[in-house]
Design a protein around this motif. Sequence first.
Motif, PDB file in Angstrom:
ATOM      1  N   THR A  87      20.982  70.148  20.829  1.00 32.14           N
ATOM      2  CA  THR A  87      21.742  69.329  21.779  1.00 32.14           C
ATOM      3  C   THR A  87      22.750  70.170  22.547  1.00 32.14           C
ATOM      4  OG1 THR A  87      21.491  67.357  20.400  1.00 32.14           O
ATOM      5  CG2 THR A  87      23.268  67.338  22.014  1.00 32.14           C
TER       6      THR A  87
ATOM      7  N   GLU B 199      26.414  70.981  15.240  1.00 33.19           N
ATOM      8  CA  GLU B 199      26.836  69.613  15.507  1.00 33.19           C
ATOM      9  C   GLU B 199      26.829  68.720  14.280  1.00 33.19           C
ATOM     10  OE1 GLU B 199      22.776  67.773  17.220  1.00 33.19           O
ATOM     11  OE2 GLU B 199      23.376  69.660  18.127  1.00 33.19           O
TER      12      GLU B 199
ATOM     13  N   ASP C  15      31.946  64.488  20.348  1.00 38.11           N
ATOM     14  CA  ASP C  15      30.707  63.898  20.850  1.00 38.11           C
ATOM     15  C   ASP C  15      30.485  62.549  20.183  1.00 38.11           C
ATOM     16  OD1 ASP C  15      28.291  63.969  22.402  1.00 38.11           O
ATOM     17  OD2 ASP C  15      27.186  64.399  20.565  1.00 38.11           O
TER      18      ASP C  15
ATOM     19  N   LEU D 220      27.167  59.676  19.187  1.00 36.25           N
ATOM     20  CA  LEU D 220      25.766  59.266  19.214  1.00 36.25           C
ATOM     21  C   LEU D 220      25.671  57.820  19.675  1.00 36.25           C
ATOM     22  CD1 LEU D 220      24.329  60.731  15.876  1.00 36.25           C
ATOM     23  CD2 LEU D 220      24.475  61.797  18.130  1.00 36.25           C
TER      24      LEU D 220
ATOM     25  N   ARG E 226      15.746  62.440  15.393  1.00 36.54           N
ATOM     26  CA  ARG E 226      15.668  63.893  15.298  1.00 36.54           C
ATOM     27  C   ARG E 226      15.229  64.310  13.903  1.00 36.54           C
ATOM     28  NH1 ARG E 226      18.482  67.348  18.355  1.00 36.54           N
ATOM     29  NH2 ARG E 226      17.434  68.850  16.993  1.00 36.54           N
TER      30      ARG E 226
ATOM     31  N   SER F  65      18.747  68.559  11.500  1.00 39.98           N
ATOM     32  CA  SER F  65      19.504  68.424  12.751  1.00 39.98           C
ATOM     33  C   SER F  65      20.837  67.749  12.473  1.00 39.98           C
ATOM     34  CB  SER F  65      18.709  67.601  13.769  1.00 39.98           C
ATOM     35  OG  SER F  65      18.678  66.241  13.402  1.00 39.98           O
TER      36      SER F  65
ATOM     37  N   THR G 166      22.311  65.733  14.438  1.00 38.31           N
ATOM     38  CA  THR G 166      22.215  64.346  14.890  1.00 38.31           C
ATOM     39  C   THR G 166      21.775  63.429  13.754  1.00 38.31           C
ATOM     40  OG1 THR G 166      21.678  65.062  17.141  1.00 38.31           O
ATOM     41  CG2 THR G 166      21.076  62.805  16.544  1.00 38.31           C
TER      42      THR G 166
ATOM     43  N   THR H 257      15.810  66.257  21.686  1.00 36.45           N
ATOM     44  CA  THR H 257      16.199  65.010  22.349  1.00 36.45           C
ATOM     45  C   THR H 257      15.297  64.721  23.549  1.00 36.45           C
ATOM     46  OG1 THR H 257      18.485  65.320  21.651  1.00 36.45           O
ATOM     47  CG2 THR H 257      18.118  63.807  23.469  1.00 36.45           C
TER      48      THR H 257
ATOM     49  N   VAL I  44      20.642  59.282  19.954  1.00 35.69           N
ATOM     50  CA  VAL I  44      20.846  60.573  20.618  1.00 35.69           C
ATOM     51  C   VAL I  44      22.313  60.736  21.021  1.00 35.69           C
ATOM     52  CG1 VAL I  44      18.482  60.672  21.515  1.00 35.69           C
ATOM     53  CG2 VAL I  44      20.281  59.596  22.889  1.00 35.69           C
ATOM     54  N   SER I  45      22.659  61.949  21.437  1.00 33.80           N
ATOM     55  CA  SER I  45      24.004  62.212  21.963  1.00 33.80           C
ATOM     56  C   SER I  45      24.173  61.532  23.313  1.00 33.80           C
ATOM     57  CB  SER I  45      24.217  63.718  22.116  1.00 33.80           C
ATOM     58  OG  SER I  45      25.364  63.985  22.914  1.00 33.80           O
TER      59      SER I  45
ATOM     60  N   ARG J 151      31.210  62.443  16.273  1.00 39.07           N
ATOM     61  CA  ARG J 151      31.036  63.729  15.596  1.00 39.07           C
ATOM     62  C   ARG J 151      31.725  64.830  16.381  1.00 39.07           C
ATOM     63  NH1 ARG J 151      24.759  65.525  16.813  1.00 39.07           N
ATOM     64  NH2 ARG J 151      24.795  65.233  19.074  1.00 39.07           N
TER      65      ARG J 151
END
Length: 298
Positions: free
Chosen positions: A100, A147, A163, A165, A194, A198, A200, A227, A243-244, A269
């Motif tokens: 990401t 991340e 960030d 999600l 993901r 990961s 995420t 992603t 996802v972000s 996050r």
Amino acid sequence: MSDFRLKVFLSVAKNLSFTKASQELFISQPAITKHIQELENFYQVRLFERQGSKILLTEAGRLLLKHSEKIMDDYKQLEYEMHLLHNEYIGELRLGASTTIAQYVLPPLLANFISQFPQINLSLLNGNSRGVETALQEHRIDLGLVEGIFRLPNLKYTLFLKDELVAVVHSNSRLIKSDEITPQDLLNIPLVLRERGSGTLDVFERALLQHNLKLSSLNVLMYLGSTESIKLFLEHTDCMGIVSIRSVHKELVTGSLRVIEIKEMSMNREFNFVQLQGQEGGLSQVFMRFASHHNKNL
């Protein structure tokens, strides 16, 4: 013994392949073989065992690998400090970033960094968060950006960016019955997520546990390695992705994807720099300062 010869040895030792080392260093395979033979002649030992088409490090090879990593780290620091006496930033900086960050955060930052520090040889390795941490521990990169939420005790983490999600669906999805669902509703919704390792997925799993839900109880259609793959999957399958928010900015503007709020389910996050403990400084620190100064534009 030259530092380049050590670099050749390190490349062969890490890849366990003369061919891959040749491709990585942009020199011929016979030249790689010659450098290794000269090292073996110098120390009067075998550094690699040949087993059919494979090679393995000998005990001497493992010893040389251990010291070579430290020597190369010290050499890079020396090069950095000597040039700094003349206010020059010269050397090699090997970055590693989770998918990401590498796709949606770093590109403009890297372009600006190269413009300001043209004499720094910059490279980027892309993988999931666990892969970046492994590359750092194996001295294949100098600085990582990850991340996840799980932290290893032998690594140092420094905040880079915040960030979040979000749950997204395609704008034509039948799942758009309302703009909000409950965490329990996730049990009945097909998902694309993901892959393991990961950051995420780490964050999503932690958010689920706060509502006494397990990943194994969900209807996960696919685990995908990027992603971009998830976004394309959503175009052709009636399901939901996690996802972000940074990764779907364009799609939200154009209306091709929609965010579905998950009531009282926080998925915030951090993006973090990660370094080996005790190896702070040098060009890694230069990049961290530069990135932190410019992160308001990211």
